[in-house]
Design an enzyme around this catalytic site. Structure first.
Site, PDB file in Angstrom:
ATOM      1  N   CYS A   2       0.849  -1.195   0.000  1.00 50.99           N
ATOM      2  CA  CYS A   2       0.000   0.000   0.000  1.00 50.99           C
ATOM      3  C   CYS A   2       0.880   1.239   0.000  1.00 50.99           C
ATOM      4  O   CYS A   2       1.963   1.249   0.579  1.00 50.99           O
ATOM      5  CB  CYS A   2      -0.945   0.080   1.181  1.00 50.99           C
ATOM      6  N   LYS A 600       6.324  -4.449  -3.275  1.00 51.27           N
ATOM      7  CA  LYS A 600       7.762  -4.333  -3.050  1.00 51.27           C
ATOM      8  C   LYS A 600       8.099  -4.192  -1.571  1.00 51.27           C
ATOM      9  O   LYS A 600       9.168  -4.595  -1.129  1.00 51.27           O
ATOM     10  CB  LYS A 600       8.308  -3.139  -3.821  1.00 51.27           C
TER      11      LYS A 600
HETATM   12  C1  F6R Z   1      11.973 -10.341  -4.978  1.00 53.38           C
HETATM   13  C2  F6R Z   1      11.990  -9.389  -3.893  1.00 53.38           C
HETATM   14  C3  F6R Z   1      11.587  -9.852  -2.532  1.00 53.38           C
HETATM   15  C4  F6R Z   1      12.300  -9.036  -1.461  1.00 53.38           C
HETATM   16  C5  F6R Z   1      11.752  -9.371  -0.058  1.00 53.38           C
HETATM   17  C6  F6R Z   1      12.507  -8.624   1.026  1.00 53.38           C
HETATM   18  O1  F6R Z   1      12.433  -9.794  -6.165  1.00 53.38           O
HETATM   19  O2  F6R Z   1      12.295  -8.251  -4.096  1.00 53.38           O
HETATM   20  O3  F6R Z   1      11.786 -11.210  -2.336  1.00 53.38           O
HETATM   21  O4  F6R Z   1      13.663  -9.304  -1.513  1.00 53.38           O
HETATM   22  O5  F6R Z   1      10.399  -9.046   0.003  1.00 53.38           O
HETATM   23  O6  F6R Z   1      12.473  -7.267   0.798  1.00 53.38           O
HETATM   24  P1  F6R Z   1      13.528  -6.264   1.432  1.00 53.38           P
HETATM   25  O7  F6R Z   1      14.835  -6.506   0.800  1.00 53.38           O
HETATM   26  O8  F6R Z   1      12.965  -4.909   1.144  1.00 53.38           O
HETATM   27  O9  F6R Z   1      13.551  -6.563   2.900  1.00 53.38           O
END
Ligand code: F6R
Length: 605
Positions: A2, A600
């Protein structure tokens, strides 16, 4: 997960809708189940337009861009509480439509609050937790409390991690609250805005105020007041010029952010290495790891794969065994055993991943484990909570699948392991040579691999089920390849250590069954053995490795990596698997920047 955005101008702005839509497009990676825009006009009237779909679709159907207004609130939703439908789309009105508010994050006591507010006579129109935020504030405001006091009272009723933005028809101001989810304030000429992330602000202004958890801000077009949510006391904090560039929020000449960000990798790796060569925090980081009783590398998803790569580098270069942990599993598996002399290296692109922040909060509560952060988003929850942090220097990553931040995570680990090896008097890599050479190798791979990856994608794009096996140093990249293919191609792809395949999964192999093999030339003996276990059963073994006549002879097919030194093969292999996943995705007609169901920034458990 969100995205929210709110803005206050001094006067009615006919371009309000366009500003809100642009902000939404910049935040699309945070959610695309539904979208909504609410505006306040100078005459005290309001408008709220919202529905399911991506922002461009909803804009087309509801002319969001044509809205004018003196204040505006926009929300993009990644559904958790309530189906992704129009009723549950945000922002929400309060009962008598005098307030408009939206949130991101999770209000975990939503069902109790729904019952309670209904019993108290509120008109609850949706199943969505964001609506609870609006009623919680309305409830106290309607009793005659000043708005800021109503916000403080409401925060006591709302359980969970969230951020919100809300305003009413009476005064030209908005309130925004940070309780565990990311939030930034942007201070511009003639306006002030708030947003869950910087891409939507940087276009408008680079003067940023970082907001901490437990703070809320009242802002007009020209001034803002930060207060502590516990007692309302005022906190002085000036805005700062953000080093991030707004150009990173544009695709430029590339058809997708994912491809653009893959191509940015040589430059971003060079930026990171130069930063590390000059950084004083590196020594602090390496010393803490050196002295630790135990070292845990903790993360989720792609960042977890980077930690696996880190474990290889620390083990091989610095002779330091480390424990790699999935963030969501850490407390259950290791929580009781963590002591004050242990170090947790917490890795996250967003710095907001709830699974990881839970670990950090747990250690802080129990006063165990020193928290070292590796993070891309400055001002994020992980950065704020880390004793020492090192930035990934990848700039904004707009595509949902992580690419350039993963590359810089593994570059960071290689650099730290080399530094630790130096400290321990072990022969290892010269970091100055690494800084000079690695970006060049990544660039060379990009140039050489594009056409072979496109060709391989043409061959594999329709495959629904495949494996990706890695040996030795390339094992984490095989895991990452499988995740990327699942994420942007929607095919089932399992990543595994190649010697494990014979312990069960081998039974899946039939004529032509595709398996990608990743390895270094130094590991070719084992790789060839594992390849043969597949080819002798008529499976199709596609090797991705530096040139080797032996591997070429044994594999069904080969995609050669350029000549790079042993420790840098994972970086070259990363470029190849990213391009392969990208081309497979596009060939299937998928938009790789926004894979279905994914956000993301995952700020839920
Ligand atoms: C896949 C991807 C996710 C993130 C995961 C952790 O391409 O981006 O698997 O790596 O959600 O996210 P962060 O690195 O923001 O803690």
């Amino acid at each position: 997960m969100c995205g929210i955005f709110g803005i206050v101008y001094e006067k009615e702005n006919p371009a309000m809708g366009a500003v809100l839509v642009k902000a939404g497009q910049r935040l699309t990676y945070r959610g695309y189940d539904s979208v909504g825009c609410g505006v306040f006009h100078e005459d005290g009237s309001t408008e709220l337009r919202k529905d399911t779909g991506k922002i461009e679709d909803v804009d087309r159907r509801y002319s969001l861009s044509s809205l004018s207004g003196v204040r505006g609130v926009m929300q993009l939703r990644w559904a958790t509480f309530g189906l992704p439908d129009q009723r549950n789309a945000q922002p929400h009105y309060d009962c008598d439509k005098n307030m408009i508010g939206a949130h991101n994050g999770n209000i975990v006591n939503t069902s109790q609050l729904q019952e309670k507010y209904r019993a108290e006579g509120h008109t609850v129109r949706s199943d969505n937790d964001g609506e609870m935020v609006v009623h919680a504030i309305e409830k106290h405001y309607d009793k005659g409390l000043p708005f800021e006091q109503a916000v403080i009272e409401a925060a006591r009723e709302l359980e969970g991690d969230y951020a919100c933005v809300i305003g009413d028809i009476y005064t030209n101001r908005l309130f925004t609250v940070k309780m565990g989810s990311s939030l930034f304030l942007g201070v511009g000429e003639g306006f002030i805005c708030c947003s869950s992330d910087l891409p939507s602000i940087l276009d408008l202004t680079r003067q940023i105020v970082v907001i901490n958890d437990g703070e809320f801000i009242e802002f007009s077009a020209t001034s803002y007041t930060i207060r502590d949510i516990r007692d309302g006391h005022v906190i002085e904090r000036a805005s700062e010029l953000s080093p991030l560039s707004p150009e990173n929020a544009d695709k430029g000449e590339f058809p997708h952010f994912m491809l653009k960000e893959i191509h940015e990798q040589p430059k971003k790796a060079a930026d990171l290495l130069h930063f590390l060569e000059a950084s004083r925090e590196v020594d602090e980081f390496v010393n803490a790891i050196h002295k630790a009783r135990r070292v845990f590398l903790v993360a989720s998803g792609t960042s977890y794969h980077a930690c696996l790569q880190g474990a290889y580098y620390f083990g091989k270069l610095a002779q330091l065994p480390v424990c790699v942990a999935i963030a969501g599993q850490f407390i259950d598996l290791f929580g009781d055993t963590v002591g004050p002399d242990d170090v947790l290296v917490c890795v996250s692109q967003s710095g907001e991943t709830k699974d990881l922040i839970n670990v950090v909060n747990y250690c802080k509560r129990k006063q165990v484990g020193r928290i070292l952060g590796i993070v891309n988003v400055l001002g994020s929850s992980l950065m704020i909570r880390s004793e020492v942090h090192l930035p990934l220097v990848s700039d904004l990553e707009m595509s949902v699948p992580a690419t350039k931040t993963f590359m810089n995570q593994i570059v960071m680990f290689l650099y730290l392991a080399a530094k630790l090896a130096q400290k321990r008097g072990l022969p290892g890599l010269n970091t100055a040579a690494l800084t000079a050479d690695l970006p060049r190798y990544i660039k060379e791979t990009l140039t050489k691999a594009e056409t072979p990856c496109r060709d391989l994608a043409e061959q594999l794009h329709a495959v629904e089920d495949l494996y990706c096996l890695g040996y030795g140093l390339c094992h984490p990249i095989a895991m990452e390849a499988a995740l990327k293919i699942k994420e942007v191609v929607y095919s089932h792809c399992e990543g595994m250590y190649s010697s494990e395949f014979k312990h069960g999964p081998l039974s899946i192999v039939t004529e032509g069954y595709p398996i990608l093999f990743l390895g270094t030339r130094e590991d070719s003996g084992m790789l060839i053995s594992h390849i043969n276990e597949v080819t002798c059963r008529n499976g199709k073994a596609i090797a991705i490795s530096p040139a080797s006549p032996e591997i070429r002879k044994n594999a069904s097919q080969m995609l050669e990596l350029p000549e790079v030194p042993y420790y840098m093969v994972p970086m070259a292999a990363t470029v190849v698997i990213q391009l392969l996943a990208y081309f497979m995705s596009v060939r299937r007609g998928i938009d790789p920047d926004f894979p279905r169901n994914i956000s993301k920034t995952l700020t839920v458990d």
